[in-house]
Write an enzyme that holds these catalytic residues in place. Structure first.
Site, mmCIF file in Angstrom:
data_model
loop_
_atom_site.group_PDB
_atom_site.id
_atom_site.type_symbol
_atom_site.label_atom_id
_atom_site.label_comp_id
_atom_site.label_asym_id
_atom_site.label_seq_id
_atom_site.Cartn_x
_atom_site.Cartn_y
_atom_site.Cartn_z
ATOM 1 C CE LYS A 159 24.749 43.269 24.218
ATOM 2 N NZ LYS A 159 25.888 44.118 23.920
HETATM 3 N N1 PMP Z 1 30.517 46.102 27.561
HETATM 4 C C1 PMP Z 1 29.841 46.403 26.447
HETATM 5 C C2 PMP Z 1 29.576 47.841 26.132
HETATM 6 C C3 PMP Z 1 29.394 45.383 25.596
HETATM 7 O O1 PMP Z 1 28.726 45.682 24.476
HETATM 8 C C4 PMP Z 1 29.684 44.040 25.911
HETATM 9 C C5 PMP Z 1 29.216 42.948 24.997
HETATM 10 N N2 PMP Z 1 27.913 42.543 25.299
HETATM 11 C C6 PMP Z 1 30.406 43.773 27.086
HETATM 12 C C7 PMP Z 1 30.801 44.822 27.887
HETATM 13 C C8 PMP Z 1 30.716 42.370 27.494
HETATM 14 O O2 PMP Z 1 29.556 41.708 27.889
HETATM 15 P P1 PMP Z 1 29.358 40.142 27.668
HETATM 16 O O3 PMP Z 1 30.579 39.483 28.223
HETATM 17 O O4 PMP Z 1 28.133 39.833 28.449
HETATM 18 O O5 PMP Z 1 29.223 39.930 26.226
#
Ligand code: PMP
Length: 290
Positions: A159
Site C-alpha cells: 500500500k
Molecule cells: N484497493 C485499493 C487501491 C485501496 O486503496 C484499498 C483500501 N485500502 C483497497 C483496495 C481495499 O483494501 P482494504 O479492504 O484492506 O481497506
C-alpha cells in the site's frame, strides 16, 4: 464550502514515538518520501471505540515497507500500542486512522540507503466515505483509462503512495463527468478494482471477484469473502473480462473506507442493489462491531 484542512486542526499525532501537537507534525520539503514516492501507509477504522483488524493493518504496513526495501523502526507491538494511544488521545469513537511511514532527508537522490525511516499515526472522527444517498442508490463508476500495473513494474502488493497517482487521476476524471468513482482494468485487460476498493460481481447467485495478483488483496475483501461463505454463498476468485459484466446482476465494492458499497452503474450499464449485496452490507456492519 470552506474545507477544514488536514494540516490545521486541533489534537495530537503520534510522530516518531511521541505525541506531537497536530499542527506541528510536519516534514521538511526535502524529504525522500515526497520526491521519490518512498512512502507507505494504511487506512484503519474505529467502530464504537474499537480498532477493526488492527493486527492485519499493522502487519500490512510493515510488509509494505519491506516491499519498498525498508524496515519500520518499531515492532508490531509498538505500532499497535501507538495506534491505540493515538485514538485514546484523540477520543475517537467512530473514525479513521492513518498510519504512514516514509524515507527522510539524509540523502536526496534515487539512492537513499542511509535515510531514516519516519512513522506517524493520525486519527480523526469520520463516519462514512461515500454519501448515504450514493450508498442507497448504488455508486456510479466510470471505466478508467488507467490500468493497474504489472507486478514487475511496481510493488503492487504494497500500500505504497506511488500506486495512488493513477487512482487520483482516475477518480478526478470520473468526478468531473458526474460519476462517483472509477473502475480500473489491469495491465492484461481484466477487471481489477476501483480507486480505493475491491470489486465483487454476482452472477447467478455466486460471487465472482478478481484474483488480486496485481492489486491490493484488501482486508475487507477477505472479511467479506468469509462472511459470504458463512452464508453458504460460493465465492470464486478468477480473472474476469469486462465483457462478462453483461452477465452480472449485482456489483459491490469493499474497503476499509468503502465498507460494502453497492454499485448502481458501470459506464452505461445499470445494476440494481440486490439481495446478496444488501445481506453482506448488514453482515459486515455487524462484523465490525464484534
Ligand atoms: N484497493 C485499493 C487501491 C485501496 O486503496 C484499498 C483500501 N485500502 C483497497 C483496495 C481495499 O483494501 P482494504 O479492504 O484492506 O481497506
Amino acid at each position: 464550502m470552506t474545507l477544514l484542512s488536514f494540516d490545521d486542526r486541533d489534537g495530537f499525532i503520534w510522530f516518531n514515538g511521541k505525541m506531537v501537537a497536530w499542527r506541528d507534525a510536519k516534514v521538511h520539503v526535502l524529504t525522500h518520501g515526497l520526491h521519490y514516492g518512498s512512502c507507505v501507509f494504511e487506512g484503519v477504522r474505529v467502530y464504537n471505540g474499537k480498532i477493526f483488524k488492527l493486527r492485519e493493518h499493522t502487519e500490512r504496513l510493515i510488509n509494505s515497507g519491506k516491499l519498498l526495501g525498508f524496515d519500520l523502526p518499531y515492532s508490531l507491538e509498538q505500532l499497535e500500542t501507538a495506534t491505540k494511544e493515538t485514538i485514546a488521545k484523540q477520543n475517537i469513537v467512530n473514525g479513521y486512522i492513518r498510519p504512514v511511514a516514509w524515507r527522510g532527508s539524509e540523502m536526496m537522490a534515487v539512492s537513499a540507503q542511509r535515510n531514516k525511516i519516519h512513522v506517524a499515526i493520525a486519527s480523526w472522527e469520520w463516519p462514512s466515505y461515500f454519501s448515504k444517498e450514493a450508498r442507497e442508490r448504488g455508486l456510479r463508476l466510470q471505466m478508467s483509462k488507467w490500468a493497474r500495473p504489472a507486478p514487475n513494474t511496481i510493488p503492487t502488493a504494497s500500500k505504497a503512495a506511488g500506486l495512488y497517482m493513477i487512482c487520483t487521476l482516475s477518480k478526478h476524471a470520473a468526478e468531473n463527468e458526474g460519476f462517483d468513482d472509477a473502475l480500473m482494468l489491469d495491465y492484461r485487460g481484466f477487471l481489477a478494482e476501483a480507486t480505493g476498493a475491491n470489486l465483487f460481481l454476482i452472477m447467478d447467485g455466486k460471487i465472482h471477484t478478481p484474483t488480486p495478483d496485481c492489486f491490493l488483496d484488501g482486508i475487507t475483501r477477505r472479511t467479506v469473502m468469509d462472511l459470504a461463505r458463512a452464508r453458504g454463498i460460493e465465492v470464486i476468485e478468477r480473472h474476469i473480462k469486462p465483457e462478462e459484466l453483461k452477465n452480472v446482476q449485482e456489483v459491490f465494492l469493499t474497503g476499509t473506507a468503502a465498507e460494502v458499497t453497492p454499485i448502481g452503474q458501470i459506464g452505461e450499464q445499470k445494476f440494481t442493489v440486490g439481495s446478496i449485496t444488501k445481506q453482506l452490507m448488514v453482515d459486515y456492519s455487524l462484523c465490525v462491531l464484534q
